[in-house]
Design an enzyme around this catalytic site. Sequence first.
Site, PDB file in Angstrom:
ATOM      1  N   CYS A 147       0.463  -1.300   0.009  1.00 59.04           N
ATOM      2  CA  CYS A 147      -0.083   0.287  -0.055  1.00 59.04           C
ATOM      3  C   CYS A 147       0.908   0.926   0.087  1.00 59.04           C
ATOM      4  O   CYS A 147       0.502   2.262  -0.750  1.00 59.04           O
ATOM      5  CB  CYS A 147      -1.045  -0.102   1.196  1.00 59.04           C
ATOM      6  SG  CYS A 147      -1.930  -0.912   1.121  1.00 59.04           S
TER       7      CYS A 147
ATOM      8  N   VAL B  65       0.447   4.268  -2.595  1.00 61.21           N
ATOM      9  CA  VAL B  65      -0.140   5.277  -1.810  1.00 61.21           C
ATOM     10  C   VAL B  65       0.309   7.193  -2.257  1.00 61.21           C
ATOM     11  O   VAL B  65      -0.219   7.823  -2.983  1.00 61.21           O
ATOM     12  CB  VAL B  65      -0.553   5.141  -0.755  1.00 61.21           C
ATOM     13  CG1 VAL B  65      -0.968   6.983   0.379  1.00 61.21           C
ATOM     14  CG2 VAL B  65      -1.847   4.542  -0.445  1.00 61.21           C
TER      15      VAL B  65
END
Lengths: 503, 489
Positions: free
Chosen positions: A147, A151
């Site tokens: 992630c 991100v």
Amino acid sequence: MQTKDHNTLFSEPEYVEQFERKKEFENGSSPEEIARVSAWTQTQEYRELNFAREGIVINPCKACQPLGAVLASLGFEKTLPFVQGSQGCTAYFRSYFSRHFKEPIATVSSSMTEDAAVFGGLSNMIEGLENAHALYKPDMIAVSTTCMAEVIGDDLRAYIKTAKDKGVVPSDMPIPFSHTPSFAGSHLTGYDVMMKGILGELTGQKAETSDGTLNIIPGFDGYSGNLREIKRMLTSMGVDYRMLGDYSDVVDAPATGEYDMYPAGGTKLSEVRQAVNAVGTVALQRWSSVKTGEFITKEWGQEFVAGPFPIGITATDGLLSEITELTGKPISDELELERGRAVDAMVDSHPYVHGKRVALVGDPDVVLGLISFLLEIGARPVHVVVTNGDKKFKKAAEALLASSPFGADATVWIKKDMWHLRSLMFTEPVDLLLGPSNAKFLWRDTGTTFVRVGFPLFDRHHLHKRPIIGYNGATNLLTDIVNTVLDEMDRASMDSASFDLVR
Amino acid sequence: MSTSSKINQTQKLIDEVLSVYPEKTRVERELHVRPNDPTSDCSSCAVKSNVKSRPGVMTVRGCAYAGSKGVVWGPVKDMIHISHGPVGCGAYSNWSRRNYYNGETGVDSFGTMHFTSDFQERDIVYGGDKKLGVIIDELDGLFPLAKGVSIQSECPVGLIGDDIEQVAKAKTTEHGKPIVPVRCEGFRGVSQSLGHHIANDAIRDHVFEKAATEIETTPYDITIIGDYNIGGDAWSSRKILEAMGLRVIAQWTGDATLAELANAPKAKLNLIHCYRSMNYICRYMEETWGIPWEEYNFFGPTKIYESIRSIAALFDDTIKANAEALIEKMKPEMDAIIARYKPALEGKTVMLYVGGLRPRHVIGAYEDLGMEVIAAGYEFGHNDEYKRTYPLLPEGAVIMDDATPYEMEKFTRALKPDLVGSGIKEKYAYHKMGVPFRQMHSWDYSGPYHGFDGFSVFARDMDMTVNSPVWGLIRKPGAASAATARAAS
């Protein structure tokens, strides 16, 4: 001197008394209150409240994308999975697979921390590739992401190019990559995009004519035995195949006195380069090969067939006829014999499974295969819960269920979890539960007979080595199911005349 | 100053092992791998710790989320711990640490359950605060007996700028239960360690003086801090303390309730087992309320007797007498365990690579069985741990901070320990190598290992693994045909 461990120690009176004393400090609810709420969680009213939730997900039956990317990567010879992002994720993937396969899993992380959150992960990628290459000498490094990298928007293509330009890894080293944030898809889609990335990176020169081979993609399959079984079946049919991403020997290596971080096995990279010239590609699973299929159809101009995942007789027949169609090789006498034996076993055992109401939880292809198998033996699927299922899955499952009168009681639930399933099992009880180890809490709560099938299998040993696909897999699955039913029947009849010697 | 030959010899081995790294990494790793000097006279022997792992070098370490949700908060049984963010972190960490508890799961206890906000792309783009509010409301409806909620942040939460503190504050007021925001995003810090600290701070800020209940107090009130009840460890420890006449008013955090967290400051003494993960809160309670804290070690009879006596020394004569009576009662049992297992384990050597406590705390238990620890390291120890470790290990033992599987394998080959104790990720490589191995995080699904009851399990387990006949079956590929060929010729 008998050693008492946790299994028996804490039911000793001195511990039972200790637990009672501890309650003075716990500020717990009263036994009446607990009993009331416990009963309430089993009601239709609770089920409605439970199904009304939109935010919280409780005991989902899915993992995240990079886990799948790691498994896809492990299927290639001397390939090191490299996960760009926070290091904790990689520790989790390795632990998760080790608990399932009981094997060491080699994967590295670029160990990004707060400074990378500010400046990006480029320097982590460069140093990471340099270290990984120097220390572990892989032939290929397969990069996926957590992630964090997604991100903050790490540009993998540019980073890898920069690393090669700087000379920290050889410029001709294959370093495929895939974007695999946990906030999209599941372990299945992560497998899919990493597979696509690897095939894209290694695509060789397309010849004018096909070399007559068949490519096989196993998919995210927790059973090393399944990979070996399909290879054996193809050999039996005389199909000249190559498996793309064959991790069977990587996740089931022998104890030899040596630890090899790249166990012998895994698809040779040179083989992958040839794959473009096959007559076609068969992916055993549909839901872990969507992007890969698009790539193969478009870029390789190849016939691509996905599934059916060959659990049970009909699905195996279906898959093999697809293979026959692509290769011209008919089903072998050996397989025909195995089919006959499997069907014979199903005939023998049918009285113990006929009409049994079943709850199923797992990954889409596995669950679809299990439905197909259950319908064949006259069992009745009732609750079908697939957390990572999509509308296409729901449609496919409903069509399959509609094809048999034994499917009439079933409801297919996608994007639901095992806490939903708990409500379903309390309000509409079933006789049998099929699912991965995580479903054991449902077994405990509802007392439903439980057969472990799918991924992960943490609490029973070596199940992954036995195939559940193909005709022999059908026999294995049948054996597991019928004997579990019989175990429970014996347990229930211990004090009655029904305690039969012959079943 | 001159160094001993043992130290020099170990240094030579270390240099060899590290020589394969690229220059930058080698120089850095050299600071983390050192020969042991029990006297601490050799200033260069101290290892560097609690710094970043090198990218691309396989580390055993996890992250801050693992330290907070996995270690500190997860075991608090009557609260719901939301793995806030995408699905993976909660899936992988679910019920893997075996923090045993009593209670009805899904009704008044929630330890084995996985609660996730299952972030999707839209939550990353638009933020997850609104969803978090919805989730807290839903949990309140579905689990009315839950005493509170903690929000365990995963990486994206901190990167997209969500204001979970604001949501938690509003919902605490609305529901009248503590809703605890925990900023344990995985990218914070260098290992699980910062997650422990953040989790401690969250207890300080959101539980102390907010969730206390009425309890009667006595001069004998103590707490157990830093025991996660793995396989029932805290229960077998509690048994000892209660037998001493002490009253354990809180267990942190194995089998703990919110009330036990909140009421700890009412204790007369905090007893801390895992110093690394909970020293912060002990220091805070000492500074704020003057509650003293004491480290103890309940692994193996020698250390248990020592700890019992040093704890009793802080209380009156009744407790001291109880302590002596307990030791006298238990010693024959412990001696019998040693008599049974020591002959099979005497002289065997051990290499340990665990988290932040066990590499030093279990040394005594091995020594009770006649075994010697010859190499040890911590995944996420700080200077504090290493300083406490040097005197316990022999001169020239390998000390390795944030060791990599590669280094561990090389040291195993060179030092040939009879047993390696580490974690699940390391375990199966040793099975391939034919080196007896025990998981020293999860007790290999056995336990308890703490306390008198734990020692008999520990001794049994070490014996079964070191002396299993199964290791003898391993042979190299080709060895059989070579032997046949020799026999034929």
